[in-house]
Design an enzyme around this catalytic site. Structure first.
Site, PDB file in Angstrom:
ATOM      1  NE  ARG A  29       3.622 106.794  60.087  1.00 47.61           N
ATOM      2  CZ  ARG A  29       3.133 107.879  59.476  1.00 47.61           C
ATOM      3  NH1 ARG A  29       3.647 108.314  58.340  1.00 47.61           N
ATOM      4  NH2 ARG A  29       2.153 108.553  60.015  1.00 47.61           N
ATOM      5  CG  ASN A  58       4.708 113.081  59.323  1.00 43.61           C
ATOM      6  OD1 ASN A  58       5.472 112.180  59.684  1.00 43.61           O
ATOM      7  ND2 ASN A  58       3.421 112.884  59.131  1.00 43.61           N
ATOM      8  CD  GLU A  66       0.882 115.139  58.623  1.00 42.88           C
ATOM      9  OE1 GLU A  66      -0.107 115.592  58.035  1.00 42.88           O
ATOM     10  OE2 GLU A  66       1.965 114.937  58.059  1.00 42.88           O
ATOM     11  CG  HIS A  81      -2.799 108.815  57.719  1.00 46.68           C
ATOM     12  ND1 HIS A  81      -1.428 108.712  57.729  1.00 46.68           N
ATOM     13  CD2 HIS A  81      -3.071 109.868  56.897  1.00 46.68           C
ATOM     14  CE1 HIS A  81      -0.893 109.648  56.938  1.00 46.68           C
ATOM     15  NE2 HIS A  81      -1.885 110.361  56.422  1.00 46.68           N
ATOM     16  CD  GLU A 124       3.423 111.455  56.388  1.00 44.61           C
ATOM     17  OE1 GLU A 124       3.274 112.508  55.728  1.00 44.61           O
ATOM     18  OE2 GLU A 124       2.488 110.850  56.926  1.00 44.61           O
ATOM     19  CE1 TYR A 141       5.830 115.283  52.668  1.00 43.90           C
ATOM     20  CE2 TYR A 141       4.988 115.613  54.897  1.00 43.90           C
ATOM     21  CZ  TYR A 141       5.168 114.801  53.793  1.00 43.90           C
ATOM     22  OH  TYR A 141       4.701 113.520  53.792  1.00 43.90           O
TER      23      TYR A 141
HETATM   24  O1  IFM Z   1      -0.149 112.945  51.857  1.00 46.72           O
HETATM   25  C1  IFM Z   1       0.078 113.579  53.057  1.00 46.72           C
HETATM   26  C2  IFM Z   1      -0.031 112.591  54.203  1.00 46.72           C
HETATM   27  O2  IFM Z   1      -1.270 111.968  54.234  1.00 46.72           O
HETATM   28  C3  IFM Z   1       0.154 113.307  55.519  1.00 46.72           C
HETATM   29  N1  IFM Z   1       1.346 114.092  55.522  1.00 46.72           N
HETATM   30  C4  IFM Z   1       1.587 114.968  54.413  1.00 46.72           C
HETATM   31  C5  IFM Z   1       1.449 114.202  53.112  1.00 46.72           C
HETATM   32  C6  IFM Z   1       1.731 115.143  51.917  1.00 46.72           C
HETATM   33  O3  IFM Z   1       0.824 116.191  51.901  1.00 46.72           O
END
Ligand code: IFM
Length: 452
Positions: free
Chosen positions: A83, A298, A172, A127, A359, A300
């Site tokens: 991706r 995404n 995002e 992006h 992500e 985290y």
């Molecule tokens: O690096 C970023 C990415 O561009 C978008 N999602 C989160 C990642 C980590 O912060």
């Protein structure tokens, strides 16, 4: 019965897609090459104090010139998909008008290189690198930007839809609207909540128009959007912390998913912020709800949130609370079980057809040993635990079809410059040399079915 290959231990189907993600501004460099125009990140990164150490994406990982090395790394990993994002200013330097053939050729070469290596190209149309002339005309708070995006999407799909079948409209969009226009910590660096909510609407409108453009330009293509949804928990049982957590969750999740799935904007969220209004015109909500093929998520971290006095630092009246968890170098809590929870929450609340984790990854110190090897056990543990959490959700019936780790390469981490490293592969910022970390070999094993 074959005895030479173990069955997958993770409970995921054999056709599950494993991949890696990157984004144009974070890796390509060559910002002045072949007719590329200026993006809002080229301008913002030059604003004093905007990016750590005044760094920018002028060189980044030099992937515009070294993309063949990136494809070779992906092939070595054995992933099924890559991706990457398409830089709008490479295709339309000013954000409108006829396409720049050299820009399209770059992505054509990249897609062909991936296909020859047996890797599916999966492209994100946006992006965060808005052509600066569109920001000069008002940016995402202006309706015209959504129409410009639809034109751009149509011409990219017409040019590349013969070889790329998986598309993501926006990455995002919360970051574009809220970090870019409300908090001012991402490009274009504005601090105006009214503008941020107008941006929300126009980003969603742009997405819906892009889905339509995709359907007419490349009927065989599949398209969805990528959101960084989040469902933070209240730090305490106090009513004000519960309200804070539910507002934070709505801002990241229902504000986007409700309109995308035909429910309009969540009334409770807009009622909480009477100073903002959505510039909805006739037909907009139907356009935004144009059916998608999948949703990208995404993930985290999962935070605890508490109420905070409204002011410049906390314009929305909430903040991330203290927690007991280990953190990544970003200062984000490591909360693997939150990924499975997030996927289950989405699948049980909105009628998603399929989900991709588009992500997931962590920034860690990555100190190289005397032999130059990066023994990033912390990243391996992060990936292993999050993938297990996702697999748990899949085993409970959540339609997760693929997982993309962030990121293939250490790259330009926005306002943190190059100080935060998420890659499976270290990149020497001077020579551009790529060096796989231990997590690269871990991921290769996992993709091959030997992850646990
Ligand atoms: O690096 C970023 C990415 O561009 C978008 N999602 C989160 C990642 C980590 O912060």
């Amino acid at each position: 019965m074959r005895t030479d290959v173990r069955p997958r231990a993770d409970g995921l189907p054999e056709d599950f897609v494993w991949g890696c993600s990157t984004a144009a501004y974070q890796i390509e460099g060559s910002t002045g090459a072949d007719g590329r125009g200026t993006s809002i990140w080229d301008v913002f990164s030059r604003r004093p104090g905007a990016v750590l150490g005044g760094m920018n994406g002028d060189l980044a990982c030099d992937s515009y010139r070294r993309w063949k090395e990136d494809v070779a790394l992906l092939r070595e990993l054995g992933v099924g998909a890559y991706r990457f994002s398409i830089a709008w200013p490479r295709i339309q330097s000013g954000g409108s008008g006829s396409p720049n053939a050299a820009g399209l050729d770059y992505y054509r070469r990249l897609a062909d290189g991936l296909l020859e290596a047996g890797i599916e190209p999966a492209a994100t149309l946006y992006h965060w690198d808005l052509p600066q002339p569109l920001e000069d005309a008002g940016g995402w708070p202006e309706r015209d930007t959504a129409y410009r995006f639809a034109d751009y999407a149509g011409l990219v799909l017409r040019a590349l839809g013969d070889r790329i079948t998986t598309w993501f409209s926006l990455n995002e969009p919360w970051c574009s609207s809220h970090l870019g226009y409300a908090l001012g910590i991402h490009a274009p660096g504005r601090k105006d909540r009214g503008a941020a909510y107008r941006a929300v609407h126009h980003l969603l409108l742009a997405h819906g128009l892009a889905v339509r453009a995709c359907r007419s330009a490349a009927p065989g293509a599949r398209i969805g959007i990528v959101l960084n949804t989040a469902t933070p928990r209240p730090a305490t049982r106090r009513p004000e912390d519960r309200t804070a957590a539910s507002r934070a969750a709505d801002e990241r999740t229902a504000l986007w998913l409700d309109p995308l799935y035909g429910r309009g904007y969540p009334e409770r969220h807009l009622a909480a912020y009477p100073e903002v209004s959505m510039p909805i015109e006739d037909g907009d909500l139907a356009t935004i709800a144009e059916p998608m093929d999948f949703l990208g998520v995404n993930y985290y971290s999962e935070e605890a949130v508490e109420a905070a006095p409204v002011g410049p630092e906390h314009p929305e009246g909430f903040r991330v609370a203290q927690s007991w968890r280990e953190k990544t170098e970003m200062g984000w809590d490591i909360a693997p079980e939150g990924l499975g929870r997030q996927l289950e929450h989405i699948a049980s609340t909105w009628p998603v057809k399929a989900l991709y984790v588009t992500e997931n990854g962590g920034a860690f110190p990555d100190l190289a040993g005397p032999d130059g090897r990066v023994r990033d056990r912390d990243r391996i543990e992060y990936l292993r635990s999050h993938i297990a959490s996702m697999a748990g959700a899949a085993s409970r019936g959540v339609p997760v079809r693929g997982y993309f780790t962030w990121s293939l390469l250490d790259n330009f981490e926005w306002s943190h410059g190059y100080s935060k490293r998420f890659g499976l592969v270290a990149v020497d910022l001077v020579t551009g040399e790529r060096r796989p970390k231990d997590s690269f070999w871990f991921y290769r094993d996992l993709v091959a079915g030997f992850g646990s």
